[in-house]
Design a protein around this motif. Structure first.
Motif, PDB file in Angstrom:
ATOM      1  N   ARG A  91     -19.502 -50.845 -70.810  1.00  0.00           N
ATOM      2  CA  ARG A  91     -19.970 -51.505 -69.596  1.00  0.00           C
ATOM      3  C   ARG A  91     -21.479 -51.350 -69.507  1.00  0.00           C
ATOM      4  N   VAL A  92     -22.112 -52.319 -68.928  1.00  0.00           N
ATOM      5  CA  VAL A  92     -23.534 -52.225 -68.642  1.00  0.00           C
ATOM      6  C   VAL A  92     -23.693 -52.150 -67.139  1.00  0.00           C
ATOM      7  N   ASN A  93     -24.414 -51.143 -66.680  1.00  0.00           N
ATOM      8  CA  ASN A  93     -24.783 -51.055 -65.272  1.00  0.00           C
ATOM      9  C   ASN A  93     -26.269 -51.312 -65.162  1.00  0.00           C
ATOM     10  N   PHE A  94     -26.648 -52.083 -64.160  1.00  0.00           N
ATOM     11  CA  PHE A  94     -28.079 -52.336 -63.980  1.00  0.00           C
ATOM     12  C   PHE A  94     -28.384 -52.464 -62.495  1.00  0.00           C
ATOM     13  N   SER A  95     -29.632 -52.153 -62.166  1.00  0.00           N
ATOM     14  CA  SER A  95     -30.040 -52.123 -60.762  1.00  0.00           C
ATOM     15  C   SER A  95     -29.951 -53.499 -60.119  1.00  0.00           C
ATOM     16  N   ARG A  96     -29.526 -53.529 -58.852  1.00  0.00           N
ATOM     17  CA  ARG A  96     -29.476 -54.779 -58.090  1.00  0.00           C
ATOM     18  C   ARG A  96     -30.809 -55.050 -57.408  1.00  0.00           C
ATOM     19  N   ARG A  97     -31.785 -54.151 -57.589  1.00  0.00           N
ATOM     20  CA  ARG A  97     -33.082 -54.339 -56.954  1.00  0.00           C
ATOM     21  C   ARG A  97     -34.049 -55.017 -57.900  1.00  0.00           C
ATOM     22  N   TYR A  98     -34.650 -56.075 -57.430  1.00  0.00           N
ATOM     23  CA  TYR A  98     -35.637 -56.754 -58.249  1.00  0.00           C
ATOM     24  C   TYR A  98     -36.827 -55.832 -58.487  1.00  0.00           C
ATOM     25  N   GLY A  99     -37.257 -55.752 -59.718  1.00  0.00           N
ATOM     26  CA  GLY A  99     -38.406 -54.907 -60.056  1.00  0.00           C
ATOM     27  C   GLY A  99     -38.040 -53.470 -60.362  1.00  0.00           C
ATOM     28  N   GLU A 109     -17.945 -42.835 -75.401  1.00  0.00           N
ATOM     29  CA  GLU A 109     -18.620 -41.731 -76.088  1.00  0.00           C
ATOM     30  C   GLU A 109     -20.041 -41.476 -75.636  1.00  0.00           C
ATOM     31  N   TRP A 110     -20.733 -42.486 -75.158  1.00  0.00           N
ATOM     32  CA  TRP A 110     -22.161 -42.292 -74.906  1.00  0.00           C
ATOM     33  C   TRP A 110     -22.679 -43.165 -73.759  1.00  0.00           C
ATOM     34  N   ILE A 111     -23.836 -42.744 -73.275  1.00  0.00           N
ATOM     35  CA  ILE A 111     -24.595 -43.553 -72.307  1.00  0.00           C
ATOM     36  C   ILE A 111     -25.993 -43.718 -72.876  1.00  0.00           C
ATOM     37  N   SER A 113     -29.680 -45.257 -71.679  1.00  0.00           N
ATOM     38  CA  SER A 113     -30.381 -45.820 -70.529  1.00  0.00           C
ATOM     39  C   SER A 113     -31.673 -46.489 -70.971  1.00  0.00           C
ATOM     40  N   TYR A 114     -32.047 -47.492 -70.219  1.00  0.00           N
ATOM     41  CA  TYR A 114     -33.245 -48.285 -70.507  1.00  0.00           C
ATOM     42  C   TYR A 114     -33.997 -48.511 -69.203  1.00  0.00           C
ATOM     43  N   GLY A 115     -35.296 -48.706 -69.336  1.00  0.00           N
ATOM     44  CA  GLY A 115     -36.110 -49.041 -68.173  1.00  0.00           C
ATOM     45  C   GLY A 115     -36.832 -47.832 -67.623  1.00  0.00           C
ATOM     46  N   GLU A 116     -38.038 -48.056 -67.092  1.00  0.00           N
ATOM     47  CA  GLU A 116     -38.847 -46.921 -66.639  1.00  0.00           C
ATOM     48  C   GLU A 116     -38.310 -46.276 -65.369  1.00  0.00           C
ATOM     49  N   ASN A 117     -37.338 -46.906 -64.693  1.00  0.00           N
ATOM     50  CA  ASN A 117     -36.760 -46.318 -63.488  1.00  0.00           C
ATOM     51  C   ASN A 117     -35.363 -45.749 -63.737  1.00  0.00           C
ATOM     52  N   ALA A 118     -34.997 -45.571 -64.980  1.00  0.00           N
ATOM     53  CA  ALA A 118     -33.626 -45.174 -65.308  1.00  0.00           C
ATOM     54  C   ALA A 118     -33.230 -43.839 -64.685  1.00  0.00           C
ATOM     55  N   ALA A 119     -34.187 -42.972 -64.410  1.00  0.00           N
ATOM     56  CA  ALA A 119     -33.853 -41.667 -63.846  1.00  0.00           C
ATOM     57  C   ALA A 119     -33.238 -41.780 -62.452  1.00  0.00           C
ATOM     58  N   ILE A 120     -33.495 -42.882 -61.752  1.00  0.00           N
ATOM     59  CA  ILE A 120     -33.035 -43.017 -60.363  1.00  0.00           C
ATOM     60  C   ILE A 120     -31.514 -42.871 -60.261  1.00  0.00           C
ATOM     61  N   TYR A 121     -30.804 -43.477 -61.190  1.00  0.00           N
ATOM     62  CA  TYR A 121     -29.334 -43.440 -61.130  1.00  0.00           C
ATOM     63  C   TYR A 121     -28.762 -42.622 -62.286  1.00  0.00           C
ATOM     64  N   GLY A 122     -29.605 -41.786 -62.873  1.00  0.00           N
ATOM     65  CA  GLY A 122     -29.188 -41.020 -64.046  1.00  0.00           C
ATOM     66  C   GLY A 122     -27.995 -40.119 -63.787  1.00  0.00           C
ATOM     67  N   ASP A 123     -27.768 -39.757 -62.500  1.00  0.00           N
ATOM     68  CA  ASP A 123     -26.641 -38.864 -62.221  1.00  0.00           C
ATOM     69  C   ASP A 123     -25.419 -39.617 -61.693  1.00  0.00           C
ATOM     70  N   ALA A 124     -25.434 -40.934 -61.744  1.00  0.00           N
ATOM     71  CA  ALA A 124     -24.249 -41.691 -61.327  1.00  0.00           C
ATOM     72  C   ALA A 124     -23.086 -41.338 -62.243  1.00  0.00           C
ATOM     73  N   PHE A 126     -20.787 -42.517 -64.256  1.00  0.00           N
ATOM     74  CA  PHE A 126     -20.345 -43.707 -64.971  1.00  0.00           C
ATOM     75  C   PHE A 126     -18.967 -43.534 -65.611  1.00  0.00           C
ATOM     76  N   PHE A 127     -18.671 -42.325 -66.022  1.00  0.00           N
ATOM     77  CA  PHE A 127     -17.396 -42.121 -66.720  1.00  0.00           C
ATOM     78  C   PHE A 127     -16.219 -42.041 -65.756  1.00  0.00           C
ATOM     79  N   GLY A 128     -16.478 -41.552 -64.554  1.00  0.00           N
ATOM     80  CA  GLY A 128     -15.360 -41.327 -63.636  1.00  0.00           C
ATOM     81  C   GLY A 128     -15.153 -42.442 -62.647  1.00  0.00           C
TER      82      GLY A 128
END
Ligand SMILES: [Zn+2]
Length: 135
Positions: A91-99, A109-111, A113-124, A126-128
């Motif tokens: 699955r791909v998750n991506f921010s709903r906020r423009y910019g 097996e893995w995650i 992340s891409y983008g300079e703001n990836a840390a914002i949701y880094g603790d989401a 995703f697996f659960g």
């Protein structure tokens, strides 16, 4: 490697050609938009009469079945499926906020992340988050 993106509900291919097509909703109106299928490329093509402002939150829908693509991992993210040529699925998750540049490719097996703001949701979680059981 070629990536195929699909709707988690109806399985429609969302990048039939070089661009990824989604329905975007804001202010009660829906528009078709084109995104880059390359992770980390945030170029977006919107209709000429649509002006997006940084920080603006939009909703994404499947253009085929109309399902709201809001992510189960975090409501601020949208989620679609992806498949690689070697059979890898996830699955791909991506921010709903423009910019806000935050994208997560998630498999069992893995995650990645891409983008300079990836840390914002880094603790989401995703697996659960339920999501879909890909097998
Ligand atoms: Zn769909």
């Amino acid at each position: 490697m070629k990536r195929t993106y699909f709707c988690p509900a109806c399985r429609a291919t969302l990048n039939p050609n070089v661009k990824l097509i989604l329905t975007m909703a804001r202010g009660g109106r829906r528009h078709l938009i084109l995104l880059s299928p390359q992770p980390g490329n945030y170029a977006v093509i919107v209709p000429a009469d649509v002006v997006l402002r940084d920080g603006e939150e939009v909703d994404f829908f499947c253009p085929a079945c109309g399902k709201n693509l809001r992510s189960g991992a975090n409501a601020r993210l949208a989620e679609i499926g992806f498949r690689l040529e070697d059979g890898t699925k996830g699955r791909v998750n991506f921010s709903r906020r423009y910019g806000e540049h935050a994208t997560y490719f998630v498999t069992k097996e893995w995650i990645r992340s891409y983008g300079e703001n990836a840390a914002i949701y880094g603790d989401a979680n995703f697996f659960g988050a339920g999501g879909e059981a890909e097998s």
